[in-house]
Design a protein around this motif. Structure first.
Motif, short mmCIF file in Angstrom:
data_model
loop_
_atom_site.label_atom_id
_atom_site.label_comp_id
_atom_site.label_asym_id
_atom_site.label_seq_id
_atom_site.Cartn_x
_atom_site.Cartn_y
_atom_site.Cartn_z
N THR A 1 23.91 77.84 69.02
CA THR A 1 24.52 79.12 69.42
C THR A 1 25.89 78.94 70.09
O THR A 1 26.51 79.92 70.48
N ASP B 1 33.36 81.15 62.30
CA ASP B 1 31.94 81.47 62.17
C ASP B 1 31.37 80.93 60.86
O ASP B 1 30.21 81.18 60.54
N ARG B 2 32.20 80.22 60.10
CA ARG B 2 31.70 79.48 58.94
C ARG B 2 32.11 78.02 59.09
O ARG B 2 33.18 77.75 59.61
N ILE C 1 29.83 78.50 70.73
CA ILE C 1 31.06 78.96 70.07
C ILE C 1 31.86 77.73 69.62
O ILE C 1 31.95 76.75 70.37
N GLN D 1 38.65 80.65 66.33
CA GLN D 1 37.19 80.67 66.48
C GLN D 1 36.54 80.85 65.11
O GLN D 1 36.76 81.87 64.45
#
Lengths: 64, 267
Positions: free
Chosen positions: B28, B39-40, B30, B37
């Motif tokens: 979880t 997310d993949r 970041i 940032q």
């Protein structure tokens, strides 16, 4: 003479102080550059303008 | 492969950002790769900068600075860290500019103001009720240290006048004019340009009232002078100073300072 990039006619021989007064600038609230050099306020009375001069006048309004 | 993770060079087995996260953190956490940032999952290359942040956990002091600056590209951060900026006037412009420069990690700030915090400042300036009566230099420094403890902040509680401009500002890269009164603005800009040949000045004129935001712009009227504002709307009787336009103008000044620190001299 150039004023802020625009060519203007100098009506008569005059000092920077007289020119600024005629143009209704408040000399307390401006910065003046003449031919790329800052003109100190104390010298405004002693600087005689010529057709070859280039003036940049930056005017400040209040707030901050 | 060797990459920089949370401010430290480390050798990891993983070949992607999420494999690195699995090695060093939790699912979880970041992940910020070279300022963005993600997310993949993304492949990693030598000399990448990766930041892995566990939400809700106070990081160790030595990791905190790299986490705070993770959204900057690494070269930008280094230039800002070396930057030296003096702010003259800590009102609606200066206090907000100081907060922005602190957030982006400008390494050395000088804060100059002679005044104390008053109730009429709170409509636009970065102060709180608890600061009323305190010198602005002290009230602002206290906030800046809470935002970013990794920068150096000097303060001078004096009035800036023609005779002390050189002494106060000659060792700085950039002088930010953030005064309120137009004659003080003109004095500082004239004196600074004449006496500080190495210093660039970022000044402001025209941000009162609630005219269109889009009238406020950055210009470069003289060789070392950058000027932000609408150039027209001065504060006066019936035209007050309000947080939105003052902060828009402060944003213009802060961004021009940022650009100059990373070597962009065009407006």
């Amino acid at each position: 003479m150039k004023l802020n990039g625009q060519i203007i006619a100098l009506e008569q021989e005059q000092t920077l102080a007289a020119f600024l007064a005629a143009q209704q600038y408040d000399i307390r609230c401006i910065a003046v550059e003449r031919n790329g050099v800052i003109a100190p306020k104390a010298e405004y009375e002693n600087i005689w303008l010529t057709d070859e001069d280039s003036l940049e006048i930056v005017r400040f309004v209040g707030g901050g | 492969m060797q990459i920089e993770i949370n401010g430290k060079k480390q050798i990891i087995a993983g070949k992607t950002a999420f494999e690195a996260r699995a090695e060093l953190g939790h699912e979880t956490d970041i992940v910020i790769l070279n300022g963005f940032q993600i997310d993949r999952d993304c492949p990693l290359a030598e000399s990448d900068t990766l930041t892995i942040i566990r939400k809700g956990v106070m990081p160790a002091q030595e990791e905190l600075e790299s986490m705070m600056m993770a959204r900057h590209t690494p070269e930008v951060h280094k230039k800002l860290k070396q930057g030296r900026v003096a702010i003259a006037g800590l009102g609606g412009l200066g206090s907000n500019i100081a907060v922005m420069l602190t957030r982006i990690g400008v390494g050395h700030l000088l804060l100059v103001d002679f005044d104390i915090v008053e109730p009429s400042n709170l409509n636009r300036q970065s102060y709180y009720i608890r600061h009323l009566g305190m010198p602005k230099t002290q009230a602002l420094k206290e906030q800046l240290q809470e935002i970013n403890p990794f920068i150096q902040i000097e303060t001078r509680t004096v009035r800036v006048e023609e005779h002390n401009v050189t002494e106060l500002f000659s060792t700085y890269d950039i002088l930010c004019e953030a005064f309120d009164k137009p004659d003080a603005k003109a004095m500082l800009v004239s004196t600074g340009l004449a006496k500080l040949p190495e210093v660039k000045i970022v000044a402001a004129s025209g941000m009162a009232g609630f005219a269109s935001s889009n009238l406020i712009r950055t210009s470069k009227p003289l060789e070392r002078l950058y000027l932000c504002g609408d150039l027209e709307n001065g504060a006066g009787i019936g035209t007050g100073l309000m947080a939105p336009r003052v902060q828009i103008c402060a944003g213009h000044q802060a961004n021009m300072i940022l650009r100059l620190l990373i070597g962009r001299e065009d407006i």
